[in-house]
Design an enzyme around this catalytic site. Structure first.
Site, PDB file in Angstrom:
ATOM      1  N   GLY A 216       0.781  -1.235   0.000  1.00 51.63           N
ATOM      2  CA  GLY A 216       0.000   0.000   0.000  1.00 51.63           C
ATOM      3  C   GLY A 216       0.804   1.272   0.000  1.00 51.63           C
ATOM      4  O   GLY A 216       0.287   2.337   0.340  1.00 51.63           O
ATOM      5  N   LYS A 217       2.073   1.205  -0.422  1.00 48.90           N
ATOM      6  CA  LYS A 217       2.911   2.413  -0.355  1.00 48.90           C
ATOM      7  C   LYS A 217       2.433   3.484  -1.333  1.00 48.90           C
ATOM      8  O   LYS A 217       2.464   4.678  -1.020  1.00 48.90           O
ATOM      9  CB  LYS A 217       4.382   2.078  -0.587  1.00 48.90           C
ATOM     10  CG  LYS A 217       4.713   1.441  -1.913  1.00 48.90           C
ATOM     11  CD  LYS A 217       6.195   1.110  -1.977  1.00 48.90           C
ATOM     12  CE  LYS A 217       6.525   0.411  -3.284  1.00 48.90           C
ATOM     13  NZ  LYS A 217       5.829  -0.904  -3.395  1.00 48.90           N
ATOM     14  N   THR A 218       1.967   3.078  -2.535  1.00 51.35           N
ATOM     15  CA  THR A 218       1.454   4.077  -3.475  1.00 51.35           C
ATOM     16  C   THR A 218       0.203   4.746  -2.920  1.00 51.35           C
ATOM     17  O   THR A 218       0.047   5.971  -2.990  1.00 51.35           O
ATOM     18  CB  THR A 218       1.143   3.428  -4.837  1.00 51.35           C
ATOM     19  OG1 THR A 218       2.342   2.876  -5.387  1.00 51.35           O
ATOM     20  CG2 THR A 218       0.570   4.446  -5.809  1.00 51.35           C
ATOM     21  N   GLU A 242       5.378   4.328 -12.440  1.00 51.91           N
ATOM     22  CA  GLU A 242       4.857   2.972 -12.610  1.00 51.91           C
ATOM     23  C   GLU A 242       3.447   2.964 -13.180  1.00 51.91           C
ATOM     24  O   GLU A 242       3.127   2.156 -14.057  1.00 51.91           O
ATOM     25  CB  GLU A 242       4.874   2.253 -11.256  1.00 51.91           C
ATOM     26  CG  GLU A 242       4.464   0.788 -11.334  1.00 51.91           C
ATOM     27  CD  GLU A 242       4.570   0.094  -9.996  1.00 51.91           C
ATOM     28  OE1 GLU A 242       4.866  -1.110  -9.987  1.00 51.91           O
ATOM     29  OE2 GLU A 242       4.374   0.759  -8.960  1.00 51.91           O
ATOM     30  N   ARG A 251      -7.355   5.744  -8.436  1.00 51.36           N
ATOM     31  CA  ARG A 251      -7.097   5.396  -7.035  1.00 51.36           C
ATOM     32  C   ARG A 251      -7.482   6.540  -6.103  1.00 51.36           C
ATOM     33  O   ARG A 251      -8.045   6.322  -5.035  1.00 51.36           O
ATOM     34  CB  ARG A 251      -5.613   5.059  -6.853  1.00 51.36           C
ATOM     35  CG  ARG A 251      -5.228   3.677  -7.302  1.00 51.36           C
ATOM     36  CD  ARG A 251      -3.997   3.227  -6.571  1.00 51.36           C
ATOM     37  NE  ARG A 251      -3.625   1.883  -6.892  1.00 51.36           N
ATOM     38  CZ  ARG A 251      -2.730   1.177  -6.208  1.00 51.36           C
ATOM     39  NH1 ARG A 251      -2.153   1.721  -5.153  1.00 51.36           N
ATOM     40  NH2 ARG A 251      -2.440  -0.050  -6.538  1.00 51.36           N
ATOM     41  N   ARG A 378      16.576  -1.888  -0.763  1.00 50.89           N
ATOM     42  CA  ARG A 378      17.235  -2.528  -1.884  1.00 50.89           C
ATOM     43  C   ARG A 378      18.293  -1.626  -2.521  1.00 50.89           C
ATOM     44  O   ARG A 378      18.233  -0.413  -2.437  1.00 50.89           O
ATOM     45  CB  ARG A 378      16.212  -2.923  -2.960  1.00 50.89           C
ATOM     46  CG  ARG A 378      15.294  -4.046  -2.539  1.00 50.89           C
ATOM     47  CD  ARG A 378      14.209  -4.292  -3.568  1.00 50.89           C
ATOM     48  NE  ARG A 378      14.755  -4.674  -4.876  1.00 50.89           N
ATOM     49  CZ  ARG A 378      14.014  -4.974  -5.934  1.00 50.89           C
ATOM     50  NH1 ARG A 378      12.705  -4.923  -5.846  1.00 50.89           N
ATOM     51  NH2 ARG A 378      14.573  -5.316  -7.079  1.00 50.89           N
ATOM     52  N   GLY A 381      22.956   1.214   0.298  1.00 49.51           N
ATOM     53  CA  GLY A 381      22.871   1.747   1.642  1.00 49.51           C
ATOM     54  C   GLY A 381      22.837   3.258   1.658  1.00 49.51           C
ATOM     55  O   GLY A 381      22.537   3.871   2.678  1.00 49.51           O
ATOM     56  N   LYS A 416      13.872   5.648  10.857  1.00 50.45           N
ATOM     57  CA  LYS A 416      14.902   6.685  10.950  1.00 50.45           C
ATOM     58  C   LYS A 416      14.219   8.037  10.969  1.00 50.45           C
ATOM     59  O   LYS A 416      13.315   8.301  10.178  1.00 50.45           O
ATOM     60  CB  LYS A 416      15.869   6.606   9.763  1.00 50.45           C
ATOM     61  CG  LYS A 416      16.931   7.715   9.782  1.00 50.45           C
ATOM     62  CD  LYS A 416      17.790   7.714   8.537  1.00 50.45           C
ATOM     63  CE  LYS A 416      18.791   8.879   8.556  1.00 50.45           C
ATOM     64  NZ  LYS A 416      19.626   8.933   7.348  1.00 50.45           N
ATOM     65  N   ARG A 418      15.797  11.867  11.449  1.00 44.33           N
ATOM     66  CA  ARG A 418      16.955  12.706  11.707  1.00 44.33           C
ATOM     67  C   ARG A 418      16.642  13.838  12.676  1.00 44.33           C
ATOM     68  O   ARG A 418      17.529  14.404  13.304  1.00 44.33           O
ATOM     69  CB  ARG A 418      17.477  13.273  10.380  1.00 44.33           C
ATOM     70  CG  ARG A 418      18.795  14.000  10.456  1.00 44.33           C
ATOM     71  CD  ARG A 418      19.381  14.202   9.077  1.00 44.33           C
ATOM     72  NE  ARG A 418      19.945  12.959   8.558  1.00 44.33           N
ATOM     73  CZ  ARG A 418      20.273  12.762   7.279  1.00 44.33           C
ATOM     74  NH1 ARG A 418      20.053  13.709   6.405  1.00 44.33           N
ATOM     75  NH2 ARG A 418      20.785  11.619   6.906  1.00 44.33           N
TER      76      ARG A 418
END
Length: 445
Positions: A216-218, A242, A251, A378, A381, A416, A418
């Protein structure tokens, strides 16, 4: 490059300004520090002037006095002039200006002419590439945009600021936070649980939204875009690498109208659903949202487009894995590293948060606890290093297909941050509407 271009045209330069800069330094050597951040030796059109400036710079760095005697000795030692030529020309430039009061203005003229010459050189190189036709038109356009943009950004270089000046700005910011918390605390996500951890997205933040495919990131990124456009009144730009523009808007309609996405795809809509779609369309059309579905877009191309958008508030990129580098790099790890670094620079330069989606590796699939970790990012780093905020999406229902339909609980894991603490925010997920909502909404929105 030749001194002339297009026949008898002479490359832009100002002999008087160059001589005035050098003459001002001879009159008042202490003013050298005033222009060191404005021009460099390469900005001089005349090679001899560049060598004289380098000699002055050498004396300045050695804390030696800059005068006719020391300058002539340095020039003779470097082989630029012989002694007689040095004496004659130093007298010329020393007498060309009555005082050094306007040295900064002279330096700016020299710098301006230098930029014009470099612009001509860049255009000449672009023209040569276009005539050779060895690259695609889009590659040449991206390269041209990068060169022109690079020249533009060089004019905005900063310098050291004394801490007393920074303290004044900091107190002004604290005062603004007290007076107008909503404006000063950053861009709110629209999800109270997430904002409690992040205190909004800061200006210049690169925010990475990572998840496994289908998590569900999109949808989450689109929900963020709609929330920000609605609450801030600013423009939100979405780069969809994409999905097509139509798929993306479908959507958003499903999420805002609360109409099942299957009904939208099949066209089996009731009168009530048509009404909700009409209301959602009217509402979304009032939001300042711009969509670009160009495939394989580069950061340079994005930046060129974004600079033309007025009142820009946030950028959404879906997703990192489909972006291309401005240079041809065979190693994908290095390519992704360059892309993420350039995205962070773009966020800082534009002063807006950039939300970038990213696919995760199969690492979570092999663990008992399948919640994502930073090591699951992916390709590189550098993504973790460059991002100011890294958040992961996780749903138990994704791995437990027998769970109930309707609202399920989703976790936004802040891995994370910052600017503050990390933690997990709980959200509701309505899969049929591709919509996330605050967990406090116990019923369907």
């Amino acid at each position: 490059m030749a001194d002339t271009l297009f026949g008898a045209r002479v490359m832009p330069h100002s002999m008087e300004a160059e001589q005035s800069v050098l003459g001002s330094i001879l009159i008042d050597p202490e003013r050298f520090g005033d222009i060191s951040g404005i021009i460099q030796s390469t900005d001089f059109y005349m090679k001899e002037h560049s060598e004289i400036y380098l000699a002055m710079q050498k004396l300045f760095l050695q804390s030696r006095t800059i005068d006719l005697v020391t300058l002539i000795e340095t020039l003779v030692a470097s082989g630029v002039y012989n002694r007689d030529e040095s004496v004659a020309y130093m007298k010329v430039i020393a007498e060309i200006v009555p005082s050094a009061a306007n040295i900064a203005d002279y330096a700016k003229i020299v710098r301006d002419k230098s930029l014009l010459r470099r612009l001509i050189s860049a255009c000449d190189e672009i023209g040569t590439l276009a005539y050779e036709q060895q690259d695609t038109a889009q590659d040449i356009l991206d390269m041209a945009g990068g060169k022109i943009l690079g020249l533009s950004e060089e004019t905005a270089k900063g310098d050291f600021t004394h801490i007393r000046d920074v303290l004044i700005d900091t107190y002004a910011q604290l005062d603004e936070i007290i007076k107008n918390k909503g404006e000063a605390l950053g861009t709110p996500s629209g999800f109270s649980e997430v904002d409690r951890l992040l205190v909004g997205f800061g200006k210049g933040d690169l925010v990475l939204v990572g998840a496994r495919p289908g998590m569900g990131k999109t949808s989450y990124a689109l929900n963020l875009a709609t929330n920000v456009a609605r609450s801030s009144g600013k423009a939100v730009c979405i780069f969809s690498l994409e999905m097509s523009k139509t798929q993306l808007v479908s959507r958003m309609l499903s999420s805002e109208a609360l109409v099942d996405s299957y009904a939208l795809r099949s066209g089996k809509l009731s009168d009530e659903q048509w009404k909700r779609l009409a209301d959602a369309s009217s509402y979304l059309s009032e939001c300042d949202i711009y969509i670009d579905d160009t495939s394989g877009v580069s950061v340079t191309s994005m930046k060129a487009k974004l600079r033309r958008v007025k009142n820009l508030g946030m950028v959404v990129i879906d997703y990192l894995g489909l972006m291309q580098s401005d240079r041809r790099i065979d190693n994908r790890v290095q390519e992704v590293s360059e892309i993420s670094r350039n995205l962070k620079i773009m966020a800082k330069d534009l002063g807006i948060p950039i939300i970038c989606c990213a696919q995760l590796s199969r690492g979570p699939e092999s663990r008992t606890d399948k919640r994502p970790m930073l090591s699951d990012l992916r390709d590189s780093g550098a993504i973790e290093q460059d991002a100011d905020i890294v958040m992961f999406l996780y749903r138990d229902e994704y791995y437990d297909r027998e769970s109930k339909d309707g609202q399920t609980e989703a976790e936004v894991i802040i891995a994370k941050n910052r600017h503050g603490s990390v933690g997990t925010a709980k959200l509701g997920w309505f899969g049929q509407y591709t919509k996330f909502s605050s967990i406090s909404d116990v019923e369907e929105p």
